[in-house]
Motif scaffolding. Structure first.
Motif, PDB file in Angstrom:
ATOM      1  N   ASP A  88      -0.815  -3.443  -2.699  1.00 13.87           N
ATOM      2  CA  ASP A  88      -0.438  -2.244  -1.952  1.00 13.87           C
ATOM      3  C   ASP A  88      -1.646  -1.846  -1.114  1.00 13.87           C
ATOM      4  O   ASP A  88      -2.636  -1.357  -1.642  1.00 13.87           O
ATOM      5  CB  ASP A  88      -0.037  -1.123  -2.910  1.00 13.87           C
ATOM      6  CG  ASP A  88       0.409   0.133  -2.179  1.00 13.87           C
ATOM      7  OD1 ASP A  88       0.504   0.102  -0.930  1.00 13.87           O
ATOM      8  OD2 ASP A  88       0.644   1.142  -2.855  1.00 13.87           O
ATOM      9  N   ASP A  90      -1.409  -0.039   1.973  1.00  8.90           N
ATOM     10  CA  ASP A  90      -1.037   0.968   2.973  1.00  8.90           C
ATOM     11  C   ASP A  90      -0.761   0.328   4.330  1.00  8.90           C
ATOM     12  O   ASP A  90      -1.122   0.863   5.378  1.00  8.90           O
ATOM     13  CB  ASP A  90      -2.134   2.038   3.123  1.00  8.90           C
ATOM     14  CG  ASP A  90      -2.431   2.757   1.826  1.00  8.90           C
ATOM     15  OD1 ASP A  90      -1.477   3.041   1.084  1.00  8.90           O
ATOM     16  OD2 ASP A  90      -3.615   3.010   1.543  1.00  8.90           O
ATOM     17  N   HIS A  94       4.541  -0.937   5.392  1.00 11.31           N
ATOM     18  CA  HIS A  94       4.712  -0.423   4.027  1.00 11.31           C
ATOM     19  C   HIS A  94       4.972  -1.514   2.993  1.00 11.31           C
ATOM     20  O   HIS A  94       5.396  -1.219   1.879  1.00 11.31           O
ATOM     21  CB  HIS A  94       5.820   0.641   3.962  1.00 11.31           C
ATOM     22  CG  HIS A  94       5.626   1.756   4.923  1.00 11.31           C
ATOM     23  ND1 HIS A  94       4.637   2.694   4.778  1.00 11.31           N
ATOM     24  CD2 HIS A  94       6.273   2.049   6.075  1.00 11.31           C
ATOM     25  CE1 HIS A  94       4.680   3.537   5.792  1.00 11.31           C
ATOM     26  NE2 HIS A  94       5.659   3.168   6.591  1.00 11.31           N
ATOM     27  N   ASN A  95       4.734  -2.771   3.347  1.00 12.37           N
ATOM     28  CA  ASN A  95       4.899  -3.879   2.413  1.00 12.37           C
ATOM     29  C   ASN A  95       3.539  -4.321   1.874  1.00 12.37           C
ATOM     30  O   ASN A  95       2.514  -4.095   2.530  1.00 12.37           O
ATOM     31  CB  ASN A  95       5.602  -5.058   3.101  1.00 12.37           C
ATOM     32  CG  ASN A  95       7.052  -4.745   3.382  1.00 12.37           C
ATOM     33  OD1 ASN A  95       7.736  -4.139   2.564  1.00 12.37           O
ATOM     34  ND2 ASN A  95       7.530  -5.133   4.552  1.00 12.37           N
TER      35      ASN A  95
END
Length: 149
Positions: A88, A90, A94-95
């Motif tokens: 994750d 950012d 958003h993946n």
């Protein structure tokens, strides 16, 4: 210009273990500290995190290109990392990010820094390259794929 000219075999990490943005940056910087013991790796991580505050370097398509400039650096340094599980980061889409090309550049050579970033961006736009990058079987296969680009 060939990106391979800025790559060192010991700065290719085929299986990143970290799960957060800050931990990935620390993991990517760690081998730079081994190769260049004079480098302040804590400062390098701070510079990269400060750059992330300006806007994410997670550009989408599971790619992140963290970058920053350091005063005491003599040459452009590129670190390549791959996270098989994704991080994750950012990213703009958003993946999770799986493909990492970290670029550190000397403070005084903006032109070269931008050329290296542009070359990385061109390379990573190629869907076939991204697929081969993620499917490379272990360190040696990944190294063979990227050293000639």
């Amino acid at each position: 210009m060939k990106l391979g000219d800025y790559l060192a075999k010991e700065l290719v990490l085929p299986e990143l273990a970290s799960g957060t943005k800050s931990d990935v940056l620390k993991e990517l910087i760690a081998p730079v500290g081994v190769k260049y013991p004079e480098m302040d790796t804590d400062q390098a991580v701070r510079v990269l995190l400060d750059r992330e505050k300006l806007g994410t370097t997670g550009i989408g398509d599971s790619i992140a290109i963290p970058h920053g400039k350091l005063e005491d650096l003599e040459q452009v340094v590129v670190v390549v990392g791959r996270s098989l599980k994704g991080v994750d980061y950012d990213a703009l889409d958003h993946n999770p990010c799986s493909i990492f090309f970290l670029v550190l550049a000397p403070e005084q050579v903006a032109g070269m820094h931008l050329r290296v970033l542009a070359q990385i961006s061109r390379l990573l736009k190629d869907e076939e390259f991204r697929k081969a990058f993620m499917e490379a079987d272990g360190f040696e296969s990944l190294w063979q794929l990227i050293k000639g680009v």
